[in-house]
Write a protein that holds these residues in place. Sequence first.
Motif, PDB file in Angstrom:
ATOM      1  N   LEU A   1    -103.991 -94.153  43.783  1.00 16.74           N
ATOM      2  CA  LEU A   1    -103.205 -93.269  44.639  1.00 16.74           C
ATOM      3  C   LEU A   1    -103.011 -91.955  43.901  1.00 16.74           C
ATOM      4  CD1 LEU A   1    -101.426 -92.632  47.101  1.00 16.74           C
ATOM      5  CD2 LEU A   1     -99.520 -93.719  45.871  1.00 16.74           C
ATOM      6  N   LEU A   2    -103.476 -90.864  44.495  1.00 14.40           N
ATOM      7  CA  LEU A   2    -103.340 -89.536  43.898  1.00 14.40           C
ATOM      8  C   LEU A   2    -102.013 -88.941  44.350  1.00 14.40           C
ATOM      9  CD1 LEU A   2    -107.018 -88.598  44.629  1.00 14.40           C
ATOM     10  CD2 LEU A   2    -106.053 -89.020  42.367  1.00 14.40           C
ATOM     11  N   SER A   3    -101.122 -88.680  43.390  1.00 15.92           N
ATOM     12  CA  SER A   3     -99.739 -88.350  43.725  1.00 15.92           C
ATOM     13  C   SER A   3     -99.103 -87.506  42.630  1.00 15.92           C
ATOM     14  CB  SER A   3     -98.944 -89.656  43.898  1.00 15.92           C
ATOM     15  OG  SER A   3     -97.565 -89.454  43.766  1.00 15.92           O
ATOM     16  N   PRO A   4     -98.249 -86.520  42.980  1.00 13.10           N
ATOM     17  CA  PRO A   4     -97.530 -85.759  41.955  1.00 13.10           C
ATOM     18  C   PRO A   4     -96.581 -86.630  41.139  1.00 13.10           C
ATOM     19  CG  PRO A   4     -97.402 -84.649  44.077  1.00 13.10           C
ATOM     20  CD  PRO A   4     -97.978 -86.004  44.333  1.00 13.10           C
ATOM     21  N   GLN A   5     -96.233 -87.820  41.668  1.00 14.46           N
ATOM     22  CA  GLN A   5     -95.325 -88.723  40.964  1.00 14.46           C
ATOM     23  C   GLN A   5     -96.047 -89.707  40.048  1.00 14.46           C
ATOM     24  OE1 GLN A   5     -94.775 -88.812  44.745  1.00 14.46           O
ATOM     25  NE2 GLN A   5     -93.789 -86.871  44.302  1.00 14.46           N
ATOM     26  N   GLY A   6     -97.371 -89.576  39.919  1.00 11.51           N
ATOM     27  CA  GLY A   6     -98.140 -90.543  39.151  1.00 11.51           C
ATOM     28  C   GLY A   6     -98.174 -90.270  37.658  1.00 11.51           C
ATOM     29  N   LYS A   7     -98.792 -91.194  36.933  1.00  2.89           N
ATOM     30  CA  LYS A   7     -99.019 -91.021  35.504  1.00  2.89           C
ATOM     31  C   LYS A   7    -100.080 -89.937  35.300  1.00  2.89           C
ATOM     32  CE  LYS A   7     -98.034 -95.887  34.494  1.00  2.89           C
ATOM     33  NZ  LYS A   7     -98.564 -97.152  33.931  1.00  2.89           N
ATOM     34  N   PRO A   8    -100.013 -89.213  34.194  1.00  8.85           N
ATOM     35  CA  PRO A   8    -100.984 -88.132  33.964  1.00  8.85           C
ATOM     36  C   PRO A   8    -102.417 -88.657  33.861  1.00  8.85           C
ATOM     37  CG  PRO A   8     -99.108 -87.936  32.479  1.00  8.85           C
ATOM     38  CD  PRO A   8     -98.990 -89.277  33.130  1.00  8.85           C
TER      39      PRO A   8
ATOM     40  N   VAL B   1    -111.670 -96.499  44.294  1.00 13.04           N
ATOM     41  CA  VAL B   1    -111.159 -96.067  45.591  1.00 13.04           C
ATOM     42  C   VAL B   1    -110.044 -95.054  45.346  1.00 13.04           C
ATOM     43  CG1 VAL B   1    -110.062 -96.760  47.751  1.00 13.04           C
ATOM     44  CG2 VAL B   1    -111.723 -98.280  46.657  1.00 13.04           C
ATOM     45  N   LEU B   2    -110.186 -93.864  45.914  1.00 16.25           N
ATOM     46  CA  LEU B   2    -109.211 -92.792  45.727  1.00 16.25           C
ATOM     47  C   LEU B   2    -108.482 -92.533  47.038  1.00 16.25           C
ATOM     48  CD1 LEU B   2    -111.436 -90.306  43.679  1.00 16.25           C
ATOM     49  CD2 LEU B   2    -109.838 -92.018  42.799  1.00 16.25           C
ATOM     50  N   ILE B   3    -107.163 -92.655  47.021  1.00 16.02           N
ATOM     51  CA  ILE B   3    -106.336 -92.431  48.204  1.00 16.02           C
ATOM     52  C   ILE B   3    -105.712 -91.043  48.100  1.00 16.02           C
ATOM     53  CG2 ILE B   3    -104.364 -93.239  49.547  1.00 16.02           C
ATOM     54  CD1 ILE B   3    -104.806 -96.007  48.240  1.00 16.02           C
ATOM     55  N   CYS B   4    -106.040 -90.165  49.049  1.00 14.45           N
ATOM     56  CA  CYS B   4    -105.537 -88.792  49.043  1.00 14.45           C
ATOM     57  C   CYS B   4    -104.254 -88.689  49.859  1.00 14.45           C
ATOM     58  CB  CYS B   4    -106.580 -87.839  49.615  1.00 14.45           C
ATOM     59  SG  CYS B   4    -108.128 -87.787  48.688  1.00 14.45           S
ATOM     60  N   GLY B   5    -103.160 -88.341  49.211  1.00 15.61           N
ATOM     61  CA  GLY B   5    -101.906 -88.147  49.914  1.00 15.61           C
ATOM     62  C   GLY B   5    -101.888 -86.823  50.664  1.00 15.61           C
ATOM     63  N   ARG B   6    -100.930 -86.690  51.566  1.00 14.01           N
ATOM     64  CA  ARG B   6    -100.730 -85.453  52.333  1.00 14.01           C
ATOM     65  C   ARG B   6     -99.262 -85.351  52.712  1.00 14.01           C
ATOM     66  NH1 ARG B   6    -103.682 -80.679  53.271  1.00 14.01           N
ATOM     67  NH2 ARG B   6    -105.589 -81.134  52.114  1.00 14.01           N
ATOM     68  N   TYR B   7     -98.871 -84.201  53.249  1.00 11.61           N
ATOM     69  CA  TYR B   7     -97.522 -83.968  53.757  1.00 11.61           C
ATOM     70  C   TYR B   7     -96.491 -84.169  52.642  1.00 11.61           C
ATOM     71  CZ  TYR B   7    -100.411 -84.731  57.874  1.00 11.61           C
ATOM     72  OH  TYR B   7    -101.423 -84.688  58.783  1.00 11.61           O
TER      73      TYR B   7
ATOM     74  N   LEU C   1     -99.914 -79.883  45.040  1.00 11.64           N
ATOM     75  CA  LEU C   1    -101.027 -79.407  45.855  1.00 11.64           C
ATOM     76  C   LEU C   1    -100.740 -79.702  47.324  1.00 11.64           C
ATOM     77  CD1 LEU C   1    -103.938 -80.822  43.660  1.00 11.64           C
ATOM     78  CD2 LEU C   1    -103.105 -78.464  43.697  1.00 11.64           C
ATOM     79  N   SER C   2    -101.529 -79.128  48.214  1.00  9.92           N
ATOM     80  CA  SER C   2    -101.361 -79.388  49.643  1.00  9.92           C
ATOM     81  C   SER C   2    -101.772 -80.804  50.011  1.00  9.92           C
ATOM     82  CB  SER C   2    -102.177 -78.382  50.466  1.00  9.92           C
ATOM     83  OG  SER C   2    -101.719 -77.067  50.235  1.00  9.92           O
ATOM     84  N   GLY C   3    -102.579 -81.431  49.175  1.00  6.99           N
ATOM     85  CA  GLY C   3    -103.023 -82.794  49.429  1.00  6.99           C
ATOM     86  C   GLY C   3    -103.768 -83.334  48.231  1.00  6.99           C
ATOM     87  N   GLY C   4    -104.165 -84.597  48.316  1.00  4.84           N
ATOM     88  CA  GLY C   4    -104.832 -85.243  47.195  1.00  4.84           C
ATOM     89  C   GLY C   4    -106.310 -84.946  47.066  1.00  4.84           C
ATOM     90  N   GLU C   5    -106.877 -84.206  48.024  1.00  5.08           N
ATOM     91  CA  GLU C   5    -108.322 -83.954  47.987  1.00  5.08           C
ATOM     92  C   GLU C   5    -108.778 -83.190  46.745  1.00  5.08           C
ATOM     93  OE1 GLU C   5    -107.159 -85.184  51.948  1.00  5.08           O
ATOM     94  OE2 GLU C   5    -106.402 -83.571  50.661  1.00  5.08           O
TER      95      GLU C   5
END
Length: 232
Positions: A92-99, A115-121, A144-148
């Motif tokens: 899960l790609l997230s600003p709250q994740g581990k570096p 498998v990469l999950i791109c967050g949004r909103y 970022l605007s999203g995880g892409e």
Amino acid sequence: MLRVDVITIFPGYFREAFDYGIIRRAGAAGLVNIRAHDLRAWTSDKHHVVDDRPFGGGDGMVLKPEPIFAAVESLTGAKRRESIATRKRVVLLSPQGKPFTQSLAAEFAECEQLVLICGRYEGVDERVAGALATDEISIGDYVLSGGEPAALVVIDATVRLLPGALGSETSAANESFSDGLLACPQYTRPTDFEGLPAPDVLLTGHHAEIARWRRAAAAEKTERNRPDLLKR
């Protein structure tokens, strides 16, 4: 061969991204196979809705758990984190994740599927991080605007480490968040998803209690994922 599956609401974002440089050469050499999938393909309603308002109130929308769980099960054969095969990672790609680090890229390069999950909103329902993803990863202390874009970073750093592909080291600057904590977990409908309930406090409408819970949950998540932020 490393198989990379990207789950996104904007699969067209990746249409030409892998047609250049080392990633293109690695694909042509049979070292990696990268596919971008539209999350809406795993919705069950006629409008293909993938997001909903956050429990407890707040700005923006949150990506729902149902289509993400369905997508990962379709791509990996696993319904929950504990049943994901050893050489597969669901990120899960997230600003709250581990570096995200070079050593982590090296781990990903040893996998058979990524498998990469791109967050949004405003983010992704926390049950994805809590019960599905093997990793929750951030590429830096910024939003970022999203995880892409983050998916592109992870793919590039990982593919360069595949045996037979050329690679070079990169560096990144880190900066802390304004209040020193990660954002709090987010939840949205359904209230209970396959035995994974949203916290009761978020359904009370009591703003002071919700604020206290969010602060405590943010501190707990920061301690778990980024304890270095608490020491700055």
